[in-house]
Design an enzyme around this catalytic site. Structure first.
Site, PDB file in Angstrom:
ATOM      1  N   LYS A  52       0.814  -1.205   0.000  1.00 47.17           N
ATOM      2  CA  LYS A  52       0.000   0.000   0.000  1.00 47.17           C
ATOM      3  C   LYS A  52       0.859   1.272   0.000  1.00 47.17           C
ATOM      4  O   LYS A  52       0.404   2.337  -0.375  1.00 47.17           O
ATOM      5  CB  LYS A  52      -0.881   0.026   1.266  1.00 47.17           C
ATOM      6  CG  LYS A  52      -1.814  -1.151   1.383  1.00 47.17           C
ATOM      7  CD  LYS A  52      -2.574  -1.090   2.719  1.00 47.17           C
ATOM      8  CE  LYS A  52      -3.392  -2.337   2.929  1.00 47.17           C
ATOM      9  NZ  LYS A  52      -3.931  -2.396   4.304  1.00 47.17           N
ATOM     10  N   GLY A  53       2.082   1.157   0.451  1.00 45.67           N
ATOM     11  CA  GLY A  53       2.862   2.350   0.796  1.00 45.67           C
ATOM     12  C   GLY A  53       3.154   3.350  -0.310  1.00 45.67           C
ATOM     13  O   GLY A  53       3.371   4.519  -0.034  1.00 45.67           O
ATOM     14  N   GLU A 108       8.112   2.263  -5.650  1.00 46.92           N
ATOM     15  CA  GLU A 108       8.157   1.790  -4.258  1.00 46.92           C
ATOM     16  C   GLU A 108       8.275   2.961  -3.295  1.00 46.92           C
ATOM     17  O   GLU A 108       8.848   4.001  -3.628  1.00 46.92           O
ATOM     18  CB  GLU A 108       9.383   0.879  -4.063  1.00 46.92           C
ATOM     19  CG  GLU A 108       9.066  -0.598  -3.965  1.00 46.92           C
ATOM     20  CD  GLU A 108       8.367  -1.008  -2.663  1.00 46.92           C
ATOM     21  OE1 GLU A 108       7.675  -0.177  -2.035  1.00 46.92           O
ATOM     22  OE2 GLU A 108       8.525  -2.163  -2.271  1.00 46.92           O
ATOM     23  N   ASP A 109       7.742   2.794  -2.103  1.00 44.59           N
ATOM     24  CA  ASP A 109       7.868   3.839  -1.090  1.00 44.59           C
ATOM     25  C   ASP A 109       9.276   3.862  -0.494  1.00 44.59           C
ATOM     26  O   ASP A 109       9.920   4.890  -0.427  1.00 44.59           O
ATOM     27  CB  ASP A 109       6.816   3.655   0.026  1.00 44.59           C
ATOM     28  CG  ASP A 109       6.781   2.236   0.587  1.00 44.59           C
ATOM     29  OD1 ASP A 109       7.563   1.369   0.130  1.00 44.59           O
ATOM     30  OD2 ASP A 109       5.955   1.982   1.493  1.00 44.59           O
ATOM     31  N   ASP A 112      14.294  -1.035   2.141  1.00 38.65           N
ATOM     32  CA  ASP A 112      14.881  -1.231   3.470  1.00 38.65           C
ATOM     33  C   ASP A 112      15.940  -2.339   3.357  1.00 38.65           C
ATOM     34  O   ASP A 112      17.070  -2.069   2.968  1.00 38.65           O
ATOM     35  CB  ASP A 112      13.730  -1.587   4.421  1.00 38.65           C
ATOM     36  CG  ASP A 112      14.129  -1.661   5.877  1.00 38.65           C
ATOM     37  OD1 ASP A 112      15.133  -1.057   6.251  1.00 38.65           O
ATOM     38  OD2 ASP A 112      13.424  -2.332   6.654  1.00 38.65           O
ATOM     39  N   LYS A 140      16.766   3.363   2.386  1.00 40.87           N
ATOM     40  CA  LYS A 140      17.345   3.196   3.730  1.00 40.87           C
ATOM     41  C   LYS A 140      18.578   2.297   3.580  1.00 40.87           C
ATOM     42  O   LYS A 140      18.568   1.138   3.979  1.00 40.87           O
ATOM     43  CB  LYS A 140      16.305   2.558   4.650  1.00 40.87           C
ATOM     44  CG  LYS A 140      16.475   2.914   6.111  1.00 40.87           C
ATOM     45  CD  LYS A 140      15.638   2.035   7.011  1.00 40.87           C
ATOM     46  CE  LYS A 140      14.197   2.439   7.100  1.00 40.87           C
ATOM     47  NZ  LYS A 140      13.440   1.611   8.084  1.00 40.87           N
ATOM     48  N   PHE A 161      13.012   3.973  11.724  1.00 39.37           N
ATOM     49  CA  PHE A 161      11.662   3.644  11.271  1.00 39.37           C
ATOM     50  C   PHE A 161      10.902   4.932  10.993  1.00 39.37           C
ATOM     51  O   PHE A 161      10.777   5.782  11.871  1.00 39.37           O
ATOM     52  CB  PHE A 161      10.924   2.790  12.302  1.00 39.37           C
ATOM     53  CG  PHE A 161       9.656   2.229  11.759  1.00 39.37           C
ATOM     54  CD1 PHE A 161       9.673   1.077  10.975  1.00 39.37           C
ATOM     55  CD2 PHE A 161       8.445   2.860  11.988  1.00 39.37           C
ATOM     56  CE1 PHE A 161       8.497   0.571  10.431  1.00 39.37           C
ATOM     57  CE2 PHE A 161       7.264   2.355  11.452  1.00 39.37           C
ATOM     58  CZ  PHE A 161       7.292   1.214  10.678  1.00 39.37           C
ATOM     59  N   ASP A 168       3.430   3.345   6.880  1.00 39.38           N
ATOM     60  CA  ASP A 168       2.561   3.163   8.041  1.00 39.38           C
ATOM     61  C   ASP A 168       3.302   2.628   9.259  1.00 39.38           C
ATOM     62  O   ASP A 168       4.404   2.090   9.158  1.00 39.38           O
ATOM     63  CB  ASP A 168       1.465   2.142   7.705  1.00 39.38           C
ATOM     64  CG  ASP A 168       2.030   0.722   7.599  1.00 39.38           C
ATOM     65  OD1 ASP A 168       2.981   0.537   6.820  1.00 39.38           O
ATOM     66  OD2 ASP A 168       1.546  -0.184   8.309  1.00 39.38           O
ATOM     67  N   ARG A 174      -0.414   6.789   7.242  1.00 38.92           N
ATOM     68  CA  ARG A 174      -0.023   6.895   5.832  1.00 38.92           C
ATOM     69  C   ARG A 174      -0.387   8.264   5.277  1.00 38.92           C
ATOM     70  O   ARG A 174       0.138   8.711   4.272  1.00 38.92           O
ATOM     71  CB  ARG A 174      -0.748   5.830   4.999  1.00 38.92           C
ATOM     72  CG  ARG A 174      -0.406   4.390   5.372  1.00 38.92           C
ATOM     73  CD  ARG A 174      -1.049   3.439   4.370  1.00 38.92           C
ATOM     74  NE  ARG A 174      -1.050   2.054   4.813  1.00 38.92           N
ATOM     75  CZ  ARG A 174      -0.052   1.197   4.638  1.00 38.92           C
ATOM     76  NH1 ARG A 174       1.054   1.596   4.054  1.00 38.92           N
ATOM     77  NH2 ARG A 174      -0.144  -0.052   5.057  1.00 38.92           N
TER      78      ARG A 174
HETATM   79  P1  IMP Z   1      12.349  -4.447   2.501  1.00 39.89           P
HETATM   80  O1  IMP Z   1      11.879  -5.716   1.853  1.00 39.89           O
HETATM   81  O2  IMP Z   1      13.013  -4.719   3.807  1.00 39.89           O
HETATM   82  O3  IMP Z   1      13.198  -3.606   1.594  1.00 39.89           O
HETATM   83  O4  IMP Z   1      11.073  -3.651   2.936  1.00 39.89           O
HETATM   84  C1  IMP Z   1      10.272  -2.974   2.071  1.00 39.89           C
HETATM   85  C2  IMP Z   1       8.943  -2.670   2.700  1.00 39.89           C
HETATM   86  O5  IMP Z   1       8.999  -2.645   4.145  1.00 39.89           O
HETATM   87  C3  IMP Z   1       8.474  -1.294   2.286  1.00 39.89           C
HETATM   88  O6  IMP Z   1       7.767  -1.333   1.080  1.00 39.89           O
HETATM   89  C4  IMP Z   1       7.620  -0.876   3.481  1.00 39.89           C
HETATM   90  O7  IMP Z   1       6.306  -1.336   3.309  1.00 39.89           O
HETATM   91  C5  IMP Z   1       8.242  -1.580   4.664  1.00 39.89           C
HETATM   92  N1  IMP Z   1       9.140  -0.673   5.440  1.00 39.89           N
HETATM   93  C6  IMP Z   1      10.486  -0.693   5.469  1.00 39.89           C
HETATM   94  N2  IMP Z   1      10.985   0.280   6.245  1.00 39.89           N
HETATM   95  C7  IMP Z   1       9.918   0.943   6.739  1.00 39.89           C
HETATM   96  C8  IMP Z   1       9.788   2.091   7.597  1.00 39.89           C
HETATM   97  O8  IMP Z   1      10.751   2.715   8.099  1.00 39.89           O
HETATM   98  N3  IMP Z   1       8.511   2.492   7.849  1.00 39.89           N
HETATM   99  C9  IMP Z   1       7.418   1.862   7.340  1.00 39.89           C
HETATM  100  N4  IMP Z   1       7.503   0.804   6.534  1.00 39.89           N
HETATM  101  C10 IMP Z   1       8.744   0.340   6.215  1.00 39.89           C
END
Ligand code: IMP
Length: 184
Positions: A52-53, A108-109, A112, A140, A161, A168, A174
């Site tokens: 959703k982000g 993508e939002d 991480d 990040k 975070f 969210d 959001r």
């Molecule tokens: P990844 O697979 O670890 O790269 O995570 C990606 C997803 O984790 C993003 O699309 C977000 O939905 C969620 N996410 C990662 N970091 C944060 C944060 O700091 N706040 C909120 N959601 C996050």
């Protein structure tokens, strides 16, 4: 900080501080849209919003695009609520359009660990798009466990975070127009 940002800070006292103001987000999104418009001139890319982000990012980005384009949506879950990554990526909703021989931009939002985007790119490559690139509002980088190839990045942020602008905490916040950090 805009008047709006200030208002939200009053309304949500648990926000510790604003990391990226709404003004800076809008400015950067416009720059990214200009870049994408130049790079994809003469083509009709499909922008895939990762729900959703990424919904505010997709909406603002596409409003600034100067080229014809299509949008589609995918929903994935990688977080079980709270602030910890489970490392599990589940496709909750797949694309409705056929991306074979199309130029795809994944919107993508935040990147991480990099697990989600790598999984998605691998999956979509099996459908033989002409090209596939990633546009991420936030990177990040210090949290990365798997390298990610990002073509368009809004901002690099520290390993904290963040909430707001689509991001969210337990499905909430959001709606904030800025990227904020919650009080510990
Ligand atoms: P990844 O697979 O670890 O790269 O995570 C990606 C997803 O984790 C993003 O699309 C977000 O939905 C969620 N996410 C990662 N970091 C944060 C944060 O700091 N706040 C909120 N959601 C996050």
């Amino acid at each position: 900080m805009t008047f709006d940002d200030q208002e939200y800070l009053h309304r949500y006292p648990f926000i510790d501080r604003i990391l990226i103001t709404s003004e800076d987000i809008q400015l950067r999104v416009r720059q990214l849209a200009n870049e994408i418009s130049r790079d994809y001139e003469g083509t009709v890319p499909i922008l895939v919003c990762i729900l959703k982000g990424a919904y505010p990012f997709l909406a603002d980005l596409t409003r600034c695009l100067a080229i014809e384009h299509e949008v589609d949506f995918m929903a994935v879950s990688s977080y079980e609520g709270g602030t910890q990554s489970t490392g599990v990526v589940k496709i909750e909703k797949d694309l409705t359009c056929n991306i074979t021989n199309r130029d795809v931009i994944l919107v993508e939002d935040i990147i991480d660990t990099g697990l989600t985007i790598n999984h998605l790119v691998e999956l979509l490559r099996t459908r033989n798009p002409r090209s596939i690139r990633v546009a991420a509002l936030l990177d990040k980088k210090p949290a990365r466990t798997k390298e990610a190839d990002l073509h368009y990045t809004g901002f690099e942020i520290p390993k904290e975070f963040v909430i707001g602008y689509g991001l969210d905490y337990d499905e909430k916040y959001r709606n904030l127009p800025f990227i904020g950090i919650m009080k510990a």
